[in-house]
Design a protein around this motif. Structure first.
Motif, PDB file in Angstrom:
ATOM      1  N   ARG A 128      39.458 -22.432  51.200  1.00 50.27           N
ATOM      2  CA  ARG A 128      40.837 -21.975  51.437  1.00 50.27           C
ATOM      3  C   ARG A 128      41.434 -22.893  52.513  1.00 50.27           C
ATOM      4  O   ARG A 128      40.974 -22.895  53.658  1.00 50.27           O
ATOM      5  CB  ARG A 128      40.821 -20.524  51.906  1.00 50.27           C
ATOM      6  N   CYS A 156      42.900 -19.127  56.126  1.00 46.77           N
ATOM      7  CA  CYS A 156      42.361 -20.436  55.753  1.00 46.77           C
ATOM      8  C   CYS A 156      41.288 -20.873  56.743  1.00 46.77           C
ATOM      9  O   CYS A 156      41.254 -20.428  57.895  1.00 46.77           O
ATOM     10  CB  CYS A 156      43.471 -21.490  55.714  1.00 46.77           C
ATOM     11  N   PRO A 203      46.901 -21.012  50.102  1.00 45.68           N
ATOM     12  CA  PRO A 203      47.810 -19.894  49.868  1.00 45.68           C
ATOM     13  C   PRO A 203      49.163 -20.076  50.550  1.00 45.68           C
ATOM     14  O   PRO A 203      50.063 -19.262  50.350  1.00 45.68           O
ATOM     15  CB  PRO A 203      47.047 -18.708  50.482  1.00 45.68           C
ATOM     16  N   VAL A 260      44.250 -17.331  44.554  1.00 42.47           N
ATOM     17  CA  VAL A 260      42.813 -17.070  44.598  1.00 42.47           C
ATOM     18  C   VAL A 260      42.425 -16.039  43.544  1.00 42.47           C
ATOM     19  O   VAL A 260      41.343 -16.129  42.938  1.00 42.47           O
ATOM     20  CB  VAL A 260      42.391 -16.612  46.012  1.00 42.47           C
ATOM     21  N   ASP A 261      43.311 -15.089  43.282  1.00 40.10           N
ATOM     22  CA  ASP A 261      43.023 -14.090  42.243  1.00 40.10           C
ATOM     23  C   ASP A 261      42.843 -14.763  40.880  1.00 40.10           C
ATOM     24  O   ASP A 261      42.033 -14.317  40.055  1.00 40.10           O
ATOM     25  CB  ASP A 261      44.146 -13.051  42.163  1.00 40.10           C
ATOM     26  N   LEU A 270      41.618 -17.775  40.435  1.00 43.50           N
ATOM     27  CA  LEU A 270      40.283 -18.374  40.470  1.00 43.50           C
ATOM     28  C   LEU A 270      39.222 -17.320  40.165  1.00 43.50           C
ATOM     29  O   LEU A 270      38.251 -17.605  39.450  1.00 43.50           O
ATOM     30  CB  LEU A 270      40.013 -19.003  41.839  1.00 43.50           C
ATOM     31  N   ARG A 271      39.418 -16.134  40.695  1.00 43.69           N
ATOM     32  CA  ARG A 271      38.469 -15.045  40.419  1.00 43.69           C
ATOM     33  C   ARG A 271      38.473 -14.708  38.927  1.00 43.69           C
ATOM     34  O   ARG A 271      37.424 -14.434  38.337  1.00 43.69           O
ATOM     35  CB  ARG A 271      38.822 -13.815  41.248  1.00 43.69           C
ATOM     36  N   GLU A 277      33.682 -18.282  48.469  1.00 42.56           N
ATOM     37  CA  GLU A 277      34.414 -19.201  49.323  1.00 42.56           C
ATOM     38  C   GLU A 277      33.428 -20.018  50.148  1.00 42.56           C
ATOM     39  O   GLU A 277      32.349 -19.545  50.497  1.00 42.56           O
ATOM     40  CB  GLU A 277      35.345 -18.407  50.239  1.00 42.56           C
TER      41      GLU A 277
END
Length: 363
Positions: A40, A86, A292, A307-308, A310-311, A323
């Protein structure tokens, strides 16, 4: 012979049999990774000046138009990133910008700095003060330049792009593969955990891609410092209208990278530029830095996925996503990082707790 290698004192022996082996690799010859990682980050484009004028790059601005972030602007960006959770401050700028850009050199002088690397050291300290681990990607560097900033960076990087002499690098200020390899070698000699990669679709052929990956592998085998290799497609933009590699090309190039590199070196696919879901079975195990709060200033038309997302990609592939820090944990465990970086991670501060939480979650 790799262009520029001899003049920069780089001796890389490419095994021809290995080249032939890699030319026959297909996605079916490699295995999907059993987990995915990402970092991040916050993107800090220190200056848009660069001595090169690569025909696919929208990052650089011509002399008279290039900007230079002030220390106050850097602090604001880093503070915003830290508040958003981050862990990495990604510093980018073009190669030796104060060499070609008089205004940039004068601005640095006015602020009390003799060079862009002296300034990079100062802003890396700012990032550490604000709770981020610096990862600088300032293009080609001499040993003196890298030594000046290595101890305040958790890791560093430069894209090799290709060992081929391509037209996209041509002109009065052509980019030399030999100089790029010299920078990667210097990082190994100085013990700097390093990120590099190949750029697919700028005029290189399949043999060039194989040779580029083998050159990276050889330097890593000497020094053990390459933590990840990015397999990145060139993307169309206002300066590049020669197309982007298709899915079949990216699948084969990604599988070639996985087959070429040692298991400990991650193969990274940038999720804002590459069709990651269709590449996971080709050996990708890292999704790189995702921010982000800031744009990808090198590819501003291609937004970072959340990030959601990526999940979701990891869940669809049936693998866990974790991460990571900008320096891979094995380098921390083996004592590669400077006391300054180790202190930032280990000290019982809000930032240190955030760094430790990332490490603990990744175990």
């Amino acid at each position: 012979m790799i262009p520029g290698a001899e003049s920069h004192g780089v001796n890389v022996d490419i095994d021809r049999q290995e080249v032939e082996r890699l030319l026959s690799v297909t996605p079916a010859d490699v295995e999907a990774a059993d987990e995915l990682t990402f970092a991040r980050n916050v993107f800090v484009p220190l200056t848009t000046a660069c001595r090169y004028t690569c025909t696919y790059c929208t990052y650089y601005d011509p002399p008279g138009q290039a900007s230079l972030l002030s220390a106050e602007e850097v602090r604001d960006i880093c503070r915003t990133g830290a508040e958003a959770g981050c862990t990495e401050a990604l510093f980018t700028f073009g190669d030796d910008p104060d060499e070609r850009y008089t205004a940039i050199h004068r601005q640095l002088e006015a602020w009390g700095y003799d060079s862009i690397h002296e300034y990079l050291r100062a802003v890396s300290e700012i990032a550490l003060e604000e709770g981020l681990l610096p990862h600088a990607n300032p293009g080609d560097q001499t040993r003196e330049q890298m030594s000046q900033v290595a101890d305040v960076n958790a890791s560093m990087g430069v894209m090799l792009e290709t060992t081929a002499d391509v037209r996209a690098h041509a002109g009065p200020r052509s980019k030399s593969p030999g100089q790029r390899l010299a920078t990667i070698r210097t990082a190994g000699e100085l013990g700097v955990p390093f990120t590099t990669g190949i750029l697919v679709g700028i005029g290189e052929d399949w043999r060039d891609r194989a040779e580029s990956l083998l050159a990276i592998r050889e330097l890593h085998e000497r020094h053990g410092h390459v933590q990840e290799v990015i397999v990145q497609p060139v993307v169309e933009n206002e300066r590049w209208d020669s197309g982007s590699p298709d899915l079949a090309t990216m699948r084969r190039a990604t599988a070639m990278a996985r087959a070429a590199l040692p298991p400990e070196v991650s193969v990274q696919s940038p999720p804002n530029l590459a069709p990651v879901p269709e590449l996971l079975d080709c050996g990708v195990d890292d999704l790189g830095g995702v921010s982000p709060v800031t744009d990808d200033h090198i590819n501003p038309e291609h937004a970072w996925p959340a990030v959601d997302r990526l999940r979701e990609i990891a869940a669809e592939a049936g693998v866990p996503l974790s991460e990571r820090l900008p320096v891979y944990e094995r380098y921390l465990d083996d004592g590669w990082c400077s006391d300054r970086i180790e202190t930032a991670i280990e000290t019982d501060t809000d930032a240190g707790k955030r760094f430790r939480a990332v490490l603990d979650d990744g175990q």
